[in-house]
Design a protein around this motif. Structure first.
Motif, short mmCIF file in Angstrom:
data_model
loop_
_atom_site.label_atom_id
_atom_site.label_comp_id
_atom_site.label_asym_id
_atom_site.label_seq_id
_atom_site.Cartn_x
_atom_site.Cartn_y
_atom_site.Cartn_z
N ILE A 183 3.66 -11.58 -6.22
CA ILE A 183 3.73 -10.54 -5.19
C ILE A 183 4.97 -10.68 -4.32
O ILE A 183 5.57 -9.70 -3.91
N VAL A 184 5.37 -11.92 -4.02
CA VAL A 184 6.55 -12.16 -3.18
C VAL A 184 7.41 -13.24 -3.82
O VAL A 184 6.95 -14.03 -4.64
N ASP A 185 8.67 -13.27 -3.41
CA ASP A 185 9.59 -14.33 -3.81
C ASP A 185 9.90 -15.18 -2.59
O ASP A 185 10.09 -14.65 -1.49
N SER A 215 0.83 -1.21 0.00
CA SER A 215 0.00 0.00 0.00
C SER A 215 0.86 1.26 0.00
O SER A 215 0.45 2.29 -0.49
N VAL A 216 2.05 1.17 0.56
CA VAL A 216 2.97 2.30 0.58
C VAL A 216 3.71 2.41 -0.75
O VAL A 216 3.87 3.49 -1.30
N ASN A 217 4.17 1.26 -1.25
CA ASN A 217 4.89 1.25 -2.53
C ASN A 217 4.63 -0.08 -3.23
O ASN A 217 5.24 -1.09 -2.89
N PRO A 218 3.73 -0.09 -4.21
CA PRO A 218 3.36 -1.33 -4.89
C PRO A 218 4.51 -2.02 -5.62
O PRO A 218 4.42 -3.20 -5.94
N THR A 219 5.61 -1.32 -5.87
CA THR A 219 6.72 -1.93 -6.61
C THR A 219 7.79 -2.52 -5.69
O THR A 219 8.77 -3.08 -6.18
N THR A 220 7.60 -2.40 -4.39
CA THR A 220 8.57 -2.97 -3.45
C THR A 220 8.63 -4.48 -3.64
O THR A 220 7.61 -5.16 -3.68
N LYS A 221 9.85 -4.99 -3.75
CA LYS A 221 10.06 -6.43 -3.89
C LYS A 221 10.11 -7.04 -2.48
O LYS A 221 10.84 -6.55 -1.62
N ILE A 222 9.36 -8.09 -2.27
CA ILE A 222 9.27 -8.73 -0.97
C ILE A 222 9.76 -10.17 -1.09
O ILE A 222 9.36 -10.88 -2.01
N ALA A 223 10.63 -10.58 -0.18
CA ALA A 223 11.14 -11.94 -0.16
C ALA A 223 10.82 -12.59 1.19
O ALA A 223 10.94 -11.94 2.23
N ILE A 224 10.43 -13.83 1.15
CA ILE A 224 10.19 -14.62 2.35
C ILE A 224 11.17 -15.78 2.33
O ILE A 224 11.26 -16.52 1.33
N HIS A 225 11.92 -15.94 3.40
CA HIS A 225 12.88 -17.04 3.50
C HIS A 225 12.15 -18.32 3.92
O HIS A 225 11.36 -18.29 4.86
N VAL A 226 12.44 -19.40 3.23
CA VAL A 226 11.87 -20.69 3.60
C VAL A 226 12.65 -21.21 4.80
O VAL A 226 13.87 -21.31 4.78
N THR A 227 11.94 -21.53 5.86
CA THR A 227 12.53 -21.91 7.14
C THR A 227 13.46 -23.12 7.01
O THR A 227 13.13 -24.08 6.30
N ILE A 228 14.58 -23.06 7.70
CA ILE A 228 15.54 -24.16 7.67
C ILE A 228 15.00 -25.37 8.42
O ILE A 228 14.16 -25.24 9.31
#
Length: 125
Positions: free
Chosen positions: A86-88, A31-44
């Motif tokens: 939306i996210v990586d 909502s603040v910046n639609p082009t922000t790239k978001i990454a979620i780390h897959v838990t070890i």
């Protein structure tokens, strides 16, 4: 956090809460910046040494249950976000040696954190 869940049902409840929180954070960021790239780390994964896990956590949690909880969580991450535009998802879990890169049953040692940093750097690069 799915660590303390004792059943699949408890783990699923924790997972639904975490996914809801992730979705809220993602929506807020976008909502603040639609082009922000978001990454979620897959838990070890957990340590591969049952004795080490038991030494650090006693009877508060079993290694097989924590491993199952982690599997449920990672599967849900892939199901919900794996094909997302939306996210990586960053597979930091792939570079961890379960026998040599743990401080205890759950947390990485210095070599483990270095490997996570390498995976995160490769994604950022």
């Amino acid at each position: 956090d799915t660590f303390s869940a004792k059943t699949d049902s408890e783990a699923q409840s924790a997972i639904e809460t975490a996914i809801s929180n992730l979705n809220a954070m993602i929506a807020n960021i976008k909502s603040v910046n639609p082009t922000t790239k978001i990454a979620i780390h897959v838990t070890i994964p957990p340590n591969g040494n049952l004795d080490d896990f038991g030494e650090h956590y006693g009877v508060s949690q079993t290694e097989w249950r924590y491993k199952r909880n982690n599997e449920l969580w990672c599967n849900e991450l892939v199901k919900r976000f794996g094909a997302s535009a939306i996210v990586d998802l960053v597979p930091i879990n792939l570079g961890i040696d379960r026998k040599t890169m743990f401080l205890d049953g759950v947390h990485p040692n210095g070599a483990g954190y270095s490997r996570i940093a390498e995976m995160a750097y490769a994604y950022l690069k």
